[in-house]
Write an enzyme that holds these catalytic residues in place. Structure first.
Site, PDB file in Angstrom:
ATOM      1  N   GLU A 111      21.512 -56.452 -14.565  1.00  0.00           N
ATOM      2  CA  GLU A 111      20.595 -55.652 -13.755  1.00  0.00           C
ATOM      3  C   GLU A 111      20.041 -54.466 -14.535  1.00  0.00           C
ATOM      4  O   GLU A 111      19.047 -53.868 -14.136  1.00  0.00           O
ATOM      5  CB  GLU A 111      21.321 -55.125 -12.513  1.00  0.00           C
ATOM      6  CG  GLU A 111      21.773 -56.191 -11.532  1.00  0.00           C
ATOM      7  CD  GLU A 111      22.629 -55.604 -10.419  1.00  0.00           C
ATOM      8  OE1 GLU A 111      22.806 -54.355 -10.411  1.00  0.00           O
ATOM      9  OE2 GLU A 111      23.125 -56.372  -9.578  1.00  0.00           O
ATOM     10  N   ASP A 144      39.841 -54.305 -21.975  1.00  0.00           N
ATOM     11  CA  ASP A 144      41.244 -54.351 -22.362  1.00  0.00           C
ATOM     12  C   ASP A 144      41.955 -55.485 -21.632  1.00  0.00           C
ATOM     13  O   ASP A 144      41.735 -55.705 -20.437  1.00  0.00           O
ATOM     14  CB  ASP A 144      41.891 -53.011 -22.013  1.00  0.00           C
ATOM     15  CG  ASP A 144      43.330 -52.919 -22.476  1.00  0.00           C
ATOM     16  OD1 ASP A 144      43.559 -53.002 -23.693  1.00  0.00           O
ATOM     17  OD2 ASP A 144      44.219 -52.760 -21.617  1.00  0.00           O
TER      18      ASP A 144
END
Length: 560
Positions: A274, A225
């Site tokens: 990751e 956002d």
């Protein structure tokens, strides 16, 4: 205090949601506004268990992923975009176990789950902000927000001239612990939404931790956002204009689209990479140009950015073609897919926008010509789904829902509605709970009514009323998404081959596939490019290889 997380989703569950990498490059992603999607407990408010119960519907619709608007713990000053705890589910929506069950069920149905993240600001009920107020001037917690002394002899004036997007000053003065008027804090939106100071390392540390929390829960990505708003210009300089809202999207502002924001996203990308499972970031980035939007999706930053230039384009062949070309040209150098969107929770539904004359903006107060708007909306959807890249759908558009433009003032909840000189404040009209059945207290939304009143006749637009009905908007969407998944030339790639077409008509080829759209007010004669795969209206093909394409109609062709 945050709720405890369930165990991380196993890698095997993530592996079931897609059989290829880079799924997001041509994905169709469906936005769920949880409070308005489905209510499982009859309190009039949608919830996560309601969403979970309707996941088979989304699977059968044919979408690839679900994007959930915020469901975090929040006072709901701005419908959950004021977050008090980023690691907790608001009780009105359920709890973390409900979120975990939703994610797991979605994966079992081969649906990805993208959650909203709100990093520009928190709620004023966030623990950091409450402590900042209680501890007074000099508190280390105040450095994590933008607290400043006011101007004037007694600090009675805001620190600068910035205006809130929702209207009024972007600054609010606090009462200090001793009761005296004190410092001011920055809020680019409602006063209940203080902006974080992203120059402070603790803010970055906290959000990297929040990312890991939800990634461990198994989410497949984040919609960010106000992705363009995190970093503010050094010194928070005055802007000088007193009509600042009109400048949004036209100029680089000292509080939006600052170059420093890209360092934040490069650090986030390291965290995301990751994790296995091809997870993604999607930016809500309002920028002056599509070229500046492309900066957010460079290879080491985010994966997608919403194409608000396309959403704002009028129903006009020349304008649409220009926007498509600019979009593809801007995204190609950074290797990112284009995105296409027509509606979301912040703008008037496109079935109503297209029902009105152009130039009225993206928040419209009049219903317009309902039949015209629906016809154009159906055609616009087929055009969008034929373009290369990823497409976003907003809940209920597959039913052809219009905006509810006549909501009584006393039921409105959009905070912008209550503040002058900002956004129009009519976002509630696109947030009315969607109808599932012809009858019932809320047309199948739930057993206890709905938090915003639904109009009479809403049931005739419901899933029940349209399912299995040839030519209905719902069946058009189902057919379009099925065809898109079957046709390799749809969605993939980054180019279109424009074909010669009459004025007001768009035509382009993608391999063996051709899309023709008539945006004009009269029927047009166009070449028949093979067999009709799908059309938004009645198309007549003649024996001489031509077709009569009605006004505001799109047809998909495939070479025989």
């Amino acid at each position: 205090m945050s709720q405890h997380s369930a165990d991380p989703a196993p890698a095997s569950a993530l592996a079931t949601v897609a059989d290829r990498r880079d799924w997001w490059r041509d994905a169709v992603i469906y936005q769920v506004y949880p409070r308005s999607f489905a209510d499982s407990n009859g309190d009039g408010m949608g919830d996560l268990e309601g969403v979970r119960s309707r996941l088979p519907y989304l699977r059968d619709l044919g979408v690839d992923a679900v994007w959930l608007s915020p469901f975090y713990a929040s006072p709901q000053a701005d419908a959950g975009y004021d977050v008090a705890d980023y690691r907790a589910v608001d009780p009105m929506f359920g709890n973390l176990l409900d979120a975990d069950a939703l994610i797991r069920d979605a994966h079992d149905l081969a649906l990805r789950v993208i959650v909203d993240l709100v990093p520009n600001h928190s709620s004023d009920q966030h623990e950091w902000f409450k402590r900042a107020l209680a501890e007074g001037p000099g508190s280390p917690l105040r450095e994590r927000y933008h607290f400043r002394a006011g101007k004037g002899a007694n600090g009675e004036l805001p620190p600068n001239d910035w205006e809130s997007i929702f209207g009024g000053p972007a600054w609010t003065r606090v009462a200090e612990p001793d009761g005296t008027p004190g410092e001011w804090y920055l809020h680019l939106f409602a006063p209940e939404q203080p902006d974080f100071n992203w120059d402070h390392p603790a803010v970055g540390d906290e959000f990297r931790s929040i990312l890991r929390f939800w990634l461990d829960m198994g989410v497949d990505g984040f919609r960010i956002d106000v992705a363009h708003g995190l970093v503010k210009a050094d010194g928070l300089p005055d802007l000088g204009s007193h009509d600042q809202v009109k400048l949004l999207g036209n100029d680089v502002m000292p509080f939006f689209d600052q170059d420093g924001v890209h360092e934040v996203y490069r650090a986030w990308r390291i965290v995301l990479d990751e994790y296995a499972g091809d997870r993604i970031f999607v930016a809500e980035a309002w920028t002056p140009t599509i070229e500046r939007t492309a900066n957010y999706v460079r290879p080491d930053e985010l994966h997608q950015a919403f194409n608000f230039q396309y959403l704002s384009t009028h129903w006009d062949a020349a304008e649409l073609r220009s926007c498509v070309d600019r979009t593809l040209d801007a995204m190609r150098p950074v290797g990112a897919p284009a995105t296409w969107v027509l509606s979301n929770h912040d703008v008037t539904r496109h079935a109503t926008r297209f029902a009105n004359p152009p130039g009225l903006g993206t928040q419209i107060r009049t219903a317009g010509d309902r039949e015209l708007g629906l016809r154009r909306a159906r055609a616009a959807t087929l055009l969008m789904l034929a373009l290369p890249g990823s497409a976003y759908l907003y809940q209920g558009e597959e039913l052809g829902l219009p905006d509810v433009v006549d909501l009584p003032d006393e039921v409105r909840q959009d905070p912008a509605y209550f503040r002058g000189a900002g956004q129009d404040g009519f976002r509630d009209g696109c947030r009315v709970p969607i109808p599932w059945t012809r009858d019932g207290s809320s047309y199948g939304f739930g057993s206890g009514g709905s938090w915003l009143p639904q109009p009479d006749g809403w049931g005739e637009l419901s899933v029940e009323a349209q399912s299995g009905v040839a030519g209905s908007t719902l069946e058009l969407y189902r057919s379009a998404l099925a065809v898109r998944s079957e046709q390799a030339d749809l969605g993939a790639g980054d180019r279109v081959e424009w074909l010669k077409a009459p004025e007001g008509v768009l035509a382009f080829r993608r391999g063996a596939f051709v899309c023709t759209t008539n945006t004009g007010g009269e029927a047009a004669t166009v070449p028949a490019h093979g067999r009709v795969l799908l059309a938004s209206g009645e198309v007549t093909v003649t024996d001489d290889g031509e077709a009569k394409l009605p006004a505001d109609t799109t047809v998909w062709w495939i070479a025989d």
